[in-house]
Design an enzyme around this catalytic site. Structure first.
Site, PDB file in Angstrom:
ATOM      1  N   GLY A 101       0.809  -1.217   0.000  1.00 23.89           N
ATOM      2  CA  GLY A 101       0.000   0.000   0.000  1.00 23.89           C
ATOM      3  C   GLY A 101       0.839   1.262   0.000  1.00 23.89           C
ATOM      4  N   LEU A 102       2.124   1.136  -0.372  1.00 26.46           N
ATOM      5  CA  LEU A 102       2.987   2.322  -0.362  1.00 26.46           C
ATOM      6  C   LEU A 102       3.260   2.844  -1.777  1.00 26.46           C
ATOM      7  CD1 LEU A 102       5.312   1.118   2.506  1.00 26.46           C
ATOM      8  CD2 LEU A 102       3.860   3.135   2.591  1.00 26.46           C
ATOM      9  N   ASP A 148      -3.432   6.986  -6.221  1.00 27.22           N
ATOM     10  CA  ASP A 148      -2.003   6.652  -6.103  1.00 27.22           C
ATOM     11  C   ASP A 148      -1.167   7.428  -7.123  1.00 27.22           C
ATOM     12  OD1 ASP A 148      -2.850   4.832  -4.243  1.00 27.22           O
ATOM     13  OD2 ASP A 148      -1.623   3.185  -5.009  1.00 27.22           O
TER      14      ASP A 148
HETATM   15  O1  PMV Z   1      -3.385  -0.257  -1.372  1.00 27.86           O
HETATM   16  P1  PMV Z   1      -3.122   1.144  -1.810  1.00 27.86           P
HETATM   17  O2  PMV Z   1      -2.475   2.008  -0.813  1.00 27.86           O
HETATM   18  O3  PMV Z   1      -2.516   1.209  -3.177  1.00 27.86           O
HETATM   19  O4  PMV Z   1      -4.504   1.897  -1.875  1.00 27.86           O
HETATM   20  C1  PMV Z   1      -5.568   1.554  -2.614  1.00 27.86           C
HETATM   21  C2  PMV Z   1      -6.644   2.524  -2.314  1.00 27.86           C
HETATM   22  C3  PMV Z   1      -8.012   2.017  -2.664  1.00 27.86           C
HETATM   23  O5  PMV Z   1      -8.903   3.065  -2.355  1.00 27.86           O
HETATM   24  C4  PMV Z   1      -8.363   0.782  -1.843  1.00 27.86           C
HETATM   25  C5  PMV Z   1      -8.121   1.661  -4.137  1.00 27.86           C
HETATM   26  C6  PMV Z   1      -8.045   2.861  -5.056  1.00 27.86           C
HETATM   27  O6  PMV Z   1      -7.838   2.639  -6.256  1.00 27.86           O
HETATM   28  O7  PMV Z   1      -8.237   4.002  -4.619  1.00 27.86           O
END
Ligand code: PMV
Length: 313
Positions: A101-102, A148
């Site tokens: 998630g980074l 992201d």
């Molecule tokens: O797992 P990460 O930090 O890449 O976050 C994804 C964020 C979500 O909201 C779950 C998916 C998105 O595309 O926004």
């Protein structure tokens, strides 16, 4: 030109993950202690693009793996820059952990796009770069919200809502985040699709949860812009509870979140897709060490401290 280098930071979502896929706003910040770096050098004539992914111990030609994220980003960027495939060696290094998630994938794509633009001495602005990275994210992650690529390409704290221009956040009082990794790899794609299935079977319940998260994001934005850092803690706790209700927490995340709160953090929550990956905690300066010790003692495999300020984290 002998070589060019470009880099892009990691990122962490502060508030609003998952709900952002359904049109609610979210807040994310770059994590500049972590970064992806791409170096381009001239390569043998007529060999096309050759990638060396140093951390993965992998090298391959764009021609042999045309659908890989790297070859896709190179193709999309060259198209944008209006150049055909050059004969180059592209070296990728990254200190951003994968599947936590980074933002490792988006950061590598962003650094690659920037490096190619530098190679041709053609400027590319953050917005266009973000659009190119989004195309790659879509191919490899299903239905990304776009947060992201936005936070990584702008390299600034952002308020993001699908379909609108991202807004850069003014952080009145810088604050320190503790980012702790459960060590459990989890793919965002799988978590997003599990939420979609549950939303499809209980749309009213999930729409209410998403709406409540949207309100938390608005309050968090005001707290950040007014310098009310302590207020962010309860908002993080509320956001975490809603993510748990959504079914995206995990036993390991719960243990770290509870440990941070017990040690005196203002608040703590999972961050990103969930199911594993990272959690974040916010603590006053004099309790930070205690919280760091607590999450380490509770099993975090990596802990990063990152300061959030208007020009990045
Ligand atoms: O797992 P990460 O930090 O890449 O976050 C994804 C964020 C979500 O909201 C779950 C998916 C998105 O595309 O926004």
């Amino acid at each position: 030109m002998t070589h060019v280098t470009a880099s892009a930071p990691g990122k962490i979502i502060l508030f609003g993950e998952h709900a952002v896929v359904y049109g609610e706003p979210a807040l994310a910040v770059p994590v500049t202690d972590l970064s992806a770096r791409v170096t381009i050098r001239s390569g043998p004539v007529q060999r096309g693009i050759w990638f060396e992914a140093l951390d993965l111990n992998k090298s391959f030609s764009a021609q042999d793996e045309p659908d890989s994220p790297l070859a896709t980003m190179a193709r999309i960027t060259l198209n944008y820059l209006r150049h055909s495939q050059p004969d180059v060696m592209i070296i990728i290094e990254s200190s951003i952990p994968v599947a936590g998630g980074l933002g490792s994938g988006a950061a590598v794509s962003a650094a690659l796009g920037r490096a190619l633009a530098k190679w041709y001495r053609q400027p590319i602005d953050d917005r266009d770069l973000s659009g190119l990275v989004y195309e790659v994210e879509k191919l490899h992650h299903g239905t990304p919200s776009g947060i992201d690529n936005t936070v990584i390409c702008y390299s600034r704290p952002v308020w993001y809502k699908r379909g609108t221009e991202p807004e850069l956040l003014r952080v009145r009082e810088p604050f320190q985040l503790i980012i702790a990794d459960t060590g459990v790899a989890s793919t965002t794609k799988a978590m997003v699709s599990s939420v979609r299935d549950r939303w499809a079977s209980q749309p009213d319940r999930f729409n209410t949860i998403f709406g409540s998260i949207g309100e938390i994001v608005q309050s968090a934005r005001a707290a950040i812009e007014n310098g009310d850092t302590a207020q962010l803690g309860p908002l993080m706790n509320d956001n975490h509870r809603l993510l748990e209700e959504m079914g995206v927490s995990s036993p390991e995340l719960e243990i770290l979140v509870a440990a941070a709160r017990r040690a005196g953090a203002f608040g703590a929550k999972l961050s990103g897709g969930g199911g594993g990956g990272n959690m974040i905690a916010l603590a006053a300066a004099d309790t930070t060490d205690r919280v760091l010790g607590a999450v380490r003692g509770a099993g975090a495999v990596r802990v990063i401290q990152s300061t959030v300020h208007s020009t990045g984290a």
